[in-house]
Design a protein around this motif. Structure first.
Motif, PDB file in Angstrom:
ATOM      1  N   GLY A   1       0.802  -1.217   0.000  1.00  0.00           N
ATOM      2  CA  GLY A   1       0.000   0.000   0.000  1.00  0.00           C
ATOM      3  C   GLY A   1       0.835   1.266   0.000  1.00  0.00           C
ATOM      4  O   GLY A   1       0.357   2.318   0.460  1.00  0.00           O
ATOM      5  N   GLN A   2       2.086   1.160  -0.502  1.00  0.00           N
ATOM      6  CA  GLN A   2       3.010   2.304  -0.539  1.00  0.00           C
ATOM      7  C   GLN A   2       3.120   2.980   0.827  1.00  0.00           C
ATOM      8  O   GLN A   2       3.172   4.207   0.942  1.00  0.00           O
ATOM      9  N   CYS A   3       3.194   2.154   1.860  1.00  0.00           N
ATOM     10  CA  CYS A   3       3.183   2.670   3.231  1.00  0.00           C
ATOM     11  C   CYS A   3       4.393   3.540   3.547  1.00  0.00           C
ATOM     12  O   CYS A   3       4.322   4.400   4.436  1.00  0.00           O
ATOM     13  N   TYR A   4       5.501   3.343   2.863  1.00  0.00           N
ATOM     14  CA  TYR A   4       6.687   4.178   3.059  1.00  0.00           C
ATOM     15  C   TYR A   4       6.819   5.238   1.955  1.00  0.00           C
ATOM     16  O   TYR A   4       7.803   5.974   1.920  1.00  0.00           O
ATOM     17  N   GLY A   5       5.865   5.277   1.059  1.00  0.00           N
ATOM     18  CA  GLY A   5       5.939   6.158  -0.101  1.00  0.00           C
ATOM     19  C   GLY A   5       6.113   5.350  -1.377  1.00  0.00           C
ATOM     20  O   GLY A   5       6.457   4.161  -1.345  1.00  0.00           O
ATOM     21  N   ALA A   6       5.868   5.987  -2.507  1.00  0.00           N
ATOM     22  CA  ALA A   6       5.901   5.299  -3.798  1.00  0.00           C
ATOM     23  C   ALA A   6       7.328   5.199  -4.332  1.00  0.00           C
ATOM     24  O   ALA A   6       8.063   6.180  -4.347  1.00  0.00           O
ATOM     25  N   LEU A   7       7.711   3.995  -4.760  1.00  0.00           N
ATOM     26  CA  LEU A   7       8.957   3.839  -5.504  1.00  0.00           C
ATOM     27  C   LEU A   7       8.759   4.421  -6.904  1.00  0.00           C
ATOM     28  O   LEU A   7       7.776   4.101  -7.570  1.00  0.00           O
ATOM     29  N   PRO A   8       9.665   5.252  -7.371  1.00  0.00           N
ATOM     30  CA  PRO A   8       9.466   5.896  -8.679  1.00  0.00           C
ATOM     31  C   PRO A   8       9.809   4.973  -9.833  1.00  0.00           C
ATOM     32  O   PRO A   8      10.752   4.183  -9.770  1.00  0.00           O
TER      33      PRO A   8
ATOM     34  N   GLN B   1      11.169  -6.840  -7.432  1.00  0.00           N
ATOM     35  CA  GLN B   1      12.516  -6.702  -6.868  1.00  0.00           C
ATOM     36  C   GLN B   1      13.132  -5.333  -7.159  1.00  0.00           C
ATOM     37  O   GLN B   1      14.241  -5.057  -6.706  1.00  0.00           O
ATOM     38  N   TYR B   2      12.397  -4.507  -7.895  1.00  0.00           N
ATOM     39  CA  TYR B   2      12.840  -3.156  -8.255  1.00  0.00           C
ATOM     40  C   TYR B   2      14.253  -3.202  -8.849  1.00  0.00           C
ATOM     41  O   TYR B   2      15.172  -2.525  -8.418  1.00  0.00           O
TER      42      TYR B   2
ATOM     43  N   GLU C   1      18.821   7.104  -3.553  1.00  0.00           N
ATOM     44  CA  GLU C   1      17.700   7.371  -2.646  1.00  0.00           C
ATOM     45  C   GLU C   1      16.568   6.373  -2.852  1.00  0.00           C
ATOM     46  O   GLU C   1      15.836   6.046  -1.902  1.00  0.00           O
ATOM     47  N   ASN C   2      16.431   5.863  -4.080  1.00  0.00           N
ATOM     48  CA  ASN C   2      15.411   4.854  -4.326  1.00  0.00           C
ATOM     49  C   ASN C   2      15.798   3.516  -3.704  1.00  0.00           C
ATOM     50  O   ASN C   2      14.937   2.746  -3.258  1.00  0.00           O
ATOM     51  N   GLU C   3      17.095   3.236  -3.670  1.00  0.00           N
ATOM     52  CA  GLU C   3      17.578   2.024  -3.010  1.00  0.00           C
ATOM     53  C   GLU C   3      17.292   2.063  -1.514  1.00  0.00           C
ATOM     54  O   GLU C   3      16.960   1.043  -0.909  1.00  0.00           O
ATOM     55  N   VAL C   4      17.411   3.238  -0.913  1.00  0.00           N
ATOM     56  CA  VAL C   4      17.113   3.385   0.513  1.00  0.00           C
ATOM     57  C   VAL C   4      15.640   3.067   0.784  1.00  0.00           C
ATOM     58  O   VAL C   4      15.312   2.334   1.729  1.00  0.00           O
TER      59      VAL C   4
ATOM     60  N   TYR D   1      10.185   0.925 -15.895  1.00  0.00           N
ATOM     61  CA  TYR D   1      11.598   0.925 -15.537  1.00  0.00           C
ATOM     62  C   TYR D   1      11.808   1.436 -14.115  1.00  0.00           C
ATOM     63  O   TYR D   1      11.545   2.612 -13.839  1.00  0.00           O
ATOM     64  N   PRO D   2      12.283   0.580 -13.213  1.00  0.00           N
ATOM     65  CA  PRO D   2      12.745   1.102 -11.924  1.00  0.00           C
ATOM     66  C   PRO D   2      13.867   2.116 -12.165  1.00  0.00           C
ATOM     67  O   PRO D   2      14.692   1.936 -13.062  1.00  0.00           O
ATOM     68  N   ILE D   3      13.875   3.186 -11.397  1.00  0.00           N
ATOM     69  CA  ILE D   3      14.855   4.255 -11.614  1.00  0.00           C
ATOM     70  C   ILE D   3      16.039   4.049 -10.672  1.00  0.00           C
ATOM     71  O   ILE D   3      15.900   4.169  -9.445  1.00  0.00           O
TER      72      ILE D   3
END
Length: 369
Positions: A241-248, A343-344, A317-320, A311-313
Motif C-alpha cells: 500500500g506504498q506505506c513508506y511512499g511510492a517507488l518511482p 525486486q525493483y 535514494e530509491n535504493e534506501v 523501468y525502476p529508476i
C-alpha cells in the motif's frame, strides 16, 4: 505439517509469474495465475494488429541470453527464429551504428581507423573519472565529451527524465563501446525471437493440468487466505500500500502506426533519436519477426513519468526506500517477490526467467518442510 500440494497464487502472467507457475505446476503443486490485464505475457504480449502484422503492444522485446538453462527452459514452449538485433542512431540527420563501434567513429569523423586506432581514439578523447559513480561518469570515462553529447546525453534526459549525472552507473554500463565493427546490439550466445510470437510461448508455458489462469483479475479482489503461498510479481511498494511512499518508475506511451505498401520503413529493427523528437526510438516489427506482408508496422516510444511502471529508476535514494520494503518482505513466510517490479531491478527478460526458476525451487523446498 507438509504443504507439498498446497494451492499457490501467482500474481502476474509475465515472464516471472509464468516461469514460476510452470515450474511449480510440474512439481505437483496446484497453481492459480491471475493478471489484471486481459491477456497473458505481461509487457512481452504480442498480437496481430488491424492489418495482420504481428506487433509488440508494449514496445519491442528482443530475446537474448548467455544462460543455457534459461534457453533450454523456454525452448520447451517455442521454436525460435534466429535474430540478431541491430540499432542505428540518428545524429544531425545521419544514421550511425549503435552501440558506438569503429564504423561509427569512421563515419562520424571521416576517419579510417583500424581496431588499434579506434582504441587509441577512445583513449585520447575519454575523460578519466575515478570513482565511476554515475551514468555520466561511465560514458565520459569511456568515449569522452563529444560522443557523450551526441549519442547519450539527450537520449538519457528523454528516457529517464533526469540528467545522466543523477543516475547510477549501471544504466549506462549496459551499453558497450567497441573498437571492432560488430554492429549487433547484443553479443549473447543465444539470440532469437519466438517463432510463433511471445503470446503463444506464454500460452504453451501456462498449459498444464495443475495450472489455471484468470485474466482481468485484480489481486486486491482475492482472498489471500485461500492460498498456502503467494508469488507476487507486481510493484513491491503496491503490495504494501506504498506505506513508506511510492517507488518511482518511468513509464512509456506507445504510438503504433501501420505503413501500407511499404516493404521496409527503416534499414534496421530499431532507430534511436537521441536529439530530435519527443520519442526516443522507432522499431519496425517485421525486422524482428521476419513476417511477410504488403505493408509494415512501427511503434514510436515516448517516455513519461505517468502510467504503468516499466523501468525502476536506479538512484541511491530509491535504493534506501526499497530496503524499507525489502525489510517487510523478509518477514513474509508465505510470500515470494520475484521480477523486475517486485525486486525493483532493471532486469532483462532472461534475468527474470533465471530469478523465477530459482524462486520456484526455493518455494518447493519451503513447502516440503
Amino acid at each position: 505439517m507438509s504443504m507439498l500440494h498446497g494451492r499457490i497464487l501467482i500474481v502476474g502472467a509475465g515472464f516471472a509469474g509464468s516461469t514460476v507457475a510452470r515450474a511449480l505446476a510440474e512439481a505437483s503443486h496446484t497453481v492459480q495465475v491471475i493478471d489484471r490485464r486481459a491477456h497473458v505475457g505481461g509487457n512481452a504480449f504480442d498480437e496481430a494488429d488491424a492489418h495482420g502484422v504481428l506487433v509488440h503492444r508494449y514496445g519491442p522485446h528482443i530475446f537474448h541470453t548467455n544462460s543455457e538453462k534459461v534457453w533450454e527452459f523456454l525452448s520447451r514452449f517455442t521454436e525460435w527464429r534466429p535474430y540478431e538485433h541491430r540499432v542505428q542512431c540518428v545524429v544531425a540527420g545521419q544514421r550511425y551504428p549503435f552501440p558506438i563501434n569503429r564504423n561509427t567513429l569512421n563515419q562520424l569523423y571521416g576517419l579510417n581507423l583500424d581496431e588499434a586506432g579506434a582504441a587509441a581514439f577512445f583513449e585520447r578523447v575519454r575523460e578519466a573519472r575515478d570513482p565511476v559513480r554515475t551514468s555520466e561518469d561511465v560514458v565520459l570515462n569511456s568515449v569522452g565529451r563529444d560522443l557523450y553529447e551526441k549519442f547519450f546525453l539527450h537520449y538519457t534526459r528523454k528516457q529517464w527524465g533526469m540528467e545522466p549525472s543523477q543516475l547510477k552507473a549501471g544504466v549506462a554500463a549496459r551499453i558497450p563501446t567497441r573498437t571492432n565493427t560488430d554492429d549487433r546490439y547484443f553479443t549473447d550466445r543465444f539470440q532469437a525471437m519466438p517463432l510463433g510470437g511471445y503470446t503463444r510461448m506464454f500460452q504453451n508455458m501456462l498449459d498444464h493440468p495443475n495450472l489455471t489462469v484468470r485474466t482481468g483479475t485484480d489481486f486486491a479482489d482475492l482472498d489471500r487466505s485461500a492460498f498456502s503461498h503467494i508469488v507476487y510479481t507486481g510493484p513491491i511498494d503496491a503490495f504494501y500500500g506504498q506505506c513508506y511512499g511510492a517507488l518511482p518508475y518511468r513509464s512509456l506511451r506507445f504510438e503504433h502506426e501501420h505503413v501500407p505498401n511499404v516493404a521496409q520503413y527503416q534499414p534496421v529493427g530499431t532507430v534511436n533519436y537521441p536529439n530530435d523528437h519527443a520519442y526516443t526510438r522507432i522499431t519496425e516489427f517485421r525486422h524482428l519477426t521476419g513476417q511477410m506482408h504488403s505493408g509494415t508496422s512501427i511503434v514510436r516510444e515516448y517516455p513519461t513519468g505517468e502510467g504503468d511502471p516499466y523501468y525502476p529508476i536506479p538512484r541511491d535514494e530509491n535504493e534506501v526506500l526499497l530496503k524499507q520494503y525489502e525489510a517487510l518482505a523478509a518477514r513474509e513466510e508465505n510470500v515470494t517477490f520475484v521480477g523486475r517490479l517486485a525486486q525493483y531491478r532493471y532486469y532483462n527478460m532472461d534475468q527474470v526467467v533465471a530469478a523465477a526458476l530459482v524462486a520456484a525451487q526455493r518455494i518447493c523446498e519451503r513447502l516440503r518442510q
